[in-house]
Scaffold this active site. Structure first.
Site, PDB file in Angstrom:
ATOM      1  N   CYS A  73       0.779  -1.237   0.000  1.00 29.95           N
ATOM      2  CA  CYS A  73       0.000   0.000   0.000  1.00 29.95           C
ATOM      3  C   CYS A  73       0.816   1.294   0.000  1.00 29.95           C
ATOM      4  CB  CYS A  73      -0.971   0.004   1.173  1.00 29.95           C
ATOM      5  SG  CYS A  73      -0.231  -0.422   2.750  1.00 29.95           S
ATOM      6  N   HIS A 129      -1.390   6.229   5.688  1.00 24.44           N
ATOM      7  CA  HIS A 129      -0.261   5.295   5.650  1.00 24.44           C
ATOM      8  C   HIS A 129       0.930   5.815   4.841  1.00 24.44           C
ATOM      9  CE1 HIS A 129       0.647   0.705   6.113  1.00 24.44           C
ATOM     10  NE2 HIS A 129       1.419   1.483   6.867  1.00 24.44           N
TER      11      HIS A 129
END
Length: 457
Positions: A73, A129
């Protein structure tokens, strides 16, 4: 006309031919809604999981069948935000861990920063993130005017407790820069959807809007509310029921967002982009079948992603694009939608047109050491080097025994003492017929001949 041109040009290129024409007609540049989901291997390609909204939206406009992301990710999201490969942002190795003092480099312009310069309002909902070790690493320091979501990955979908693999855990749901304790107990996908609806209801339609919706689903832990689980009571395994319910929850969420766009008058001047950030995670019931490998690998199952573009501005329906597209290409493409022109785009690794080649990963420059984990696709060919991840094929778990016709296929046989693989991906999207030979290979052997004879799609 090439399907990529349809996707990239019709969505404003041909409709709003130039920025000047848009301004002359008094039209608002299109509202952009980018939905990024986690680890979705299954998508509008046939499944026992119910996805009526995604099936319909993808089928009505442009499916991206040669769409590539990174296998995890943080690198994928960094490339969306900057238009630069992760080798230029220091994020090529792994995700950003909770206690790691690392983030997206603050000196690199981001997509929301550029869109704000183009007159857009920018809002983010969901999983960031991309680092939070310093204030300048946070979403609202990187171009977003509002943020509701988590700063790390893999937190609990109800309690928002996030752990870093040790005993260290903490609450990770933030509204702006502050913990949103009062929202604990809500299911993440539904909570983020309600926040999107709140933004749409309060926004001035005459101001172009960029809405980045980064859903944590279908990332572990596998959790879903009861009304979604009831649809899958007949599936044999409890984790599979939760995985399927989470995918349906994403489908439900996108349906609610599109309904809100229609109800509030945004829809006719909006572009919706849907993307997974990586392939599915087989150990968590994600499925990339019949592609090889999964999340964390550079086999096709780890980097070829679900993606589509849906917009009423696209007058041609039912397009299936085979053009080569990378997640980093959204940066210049969306700026083009917005009428923004970079004074110097030479620093970008992306473009708003078709790439003849995609660099999926490379660690450093200079002499290419084939022991180093790297991957590149150029036209019909794909080259892999180093330890590129688990090379198994994982049949759908919902099919007892798996498809019989793939029973005798290779199971990582070609990874022993090898560090180079070459495939013709257009003819062999399953990474089966290797044109490179390892130290133990006899060239050409019957196994490779047989594999090559079966490789044509």
């Amino acid at each position: 006309m090439d399907a990529l041109v349809l996707c990239f040009c019709l969505a404003l290129g041909l409709i709003h031919t130039t920025e000047e024409k848009v301004l002359r007609q008094g039209r608002v540049p299109p509202h952009i809604v980018f939905v990024m989901v986690e680890d979705q291997g299954i998508g509008y390609h046939g499944s026992e999981i119910h996805m009526p909204v995604l099936d319909q939206l993808a089928g009505e406009r442009v499916k991206l069948e040669n769409y590539y992301v990174q296998p995890i990710c943080s690198p994928s999201c960094s490339q969306l935000m900057t238009g630069r490969y992760q080798i230029h942002t220091g994020l090529q190795h792994s995700i950003i861990h909770a206690r790691q003092p690392l983030c997206l480099p603050p000196n690199i312009p981001t997509l929301p920063e550029r869109l704000r310069q183009a007159g857009y309002s920018t809002h983010m909902v969901g999983k960031w993130h991309l680092g939070f070790c310093r204030p300048e690493c946070l979403p609202m320091s990187c171009g977003f005017q509002s943020f509701l979501g988590s700063l790390t990955g893999s937190g609990d979908h109800f309690s928002f407790q996030s752990c870093d693999g040790t005993e260290a855990c903490g609450f990770d749901l933030h509204y702006g820069e502050w913990p949103a304790w009062e929202l604990s107990g809500n299911y993440s996908t539904r909570l983020y959807t309600e926040r999107v609806k709140e933004i749409l209801r309060g926004h001035d339609q005459w101001t172009p809007l960029f809405l980045y919706v980064a859903l944590q689903a279908v990332h572990t832990p596998l959790q879903a509310p009861g009304h979604l689980l009831r649809n899958y009571q007949t599936l044999g395994h409890r984790p599979l029921r939760h995985y399927a319910a989470m995918v349906s929850g994403v489908d439900e969420s996108v349906g609610m967002i599109v309904s809100e766009l229609r109800e509030r008058g945004y829809y006719n001047n909006s572009v919706l982009i849907y993307s997974s950030d990586s392939g599915g995670q087989p150990v968590s019931w994600g499925c990339n079948w019949p592609l090889r490998g999964g999340k964390g690998s550079y086999w096709e199952g780890g980097v070829r992603a679900v993606g589509f573009v849906h917009s009423p501005l696209l007058k041609t329906k039912g397009v299936v694009s085979q053009a080569l597209i990378h997640v980093s290409d959204w940066y210049p493409t969306l700026l083009s939608f917005a009428g923004y022109r970079e004074s110097d785009s030479s620093y970008l690794d992306s473009q708003d047109n078709q790439w003849p080649a995609l660099l999926l990963n490379l660690n450093g420059f200079g002499i290419w050491d084939t022991r180093v984990r790297a991957a590149i696709r150029a036209g019909d060919w794909k080259l892999l080097t180093g330890n590129v991840g688990d090379g198994d094929w994982f049949p759908p778990q919902t099919m007892p025994g798996g498809p019989q016709q793939w029973k005798g296929m290779e199971k990582r046989r070609d990874q022993r003492r090898k560090s180079v693989w070459i495939f013709t991906i257009t003819a062999d999207p399953y990474d089966r017929a290797d044109f490179a030979y390892g130290p133990d290979d006899e060239e050409p052997d019957n196994t490779n001949r047989k594999a090559r004879s079966k490789s044509t799609c």
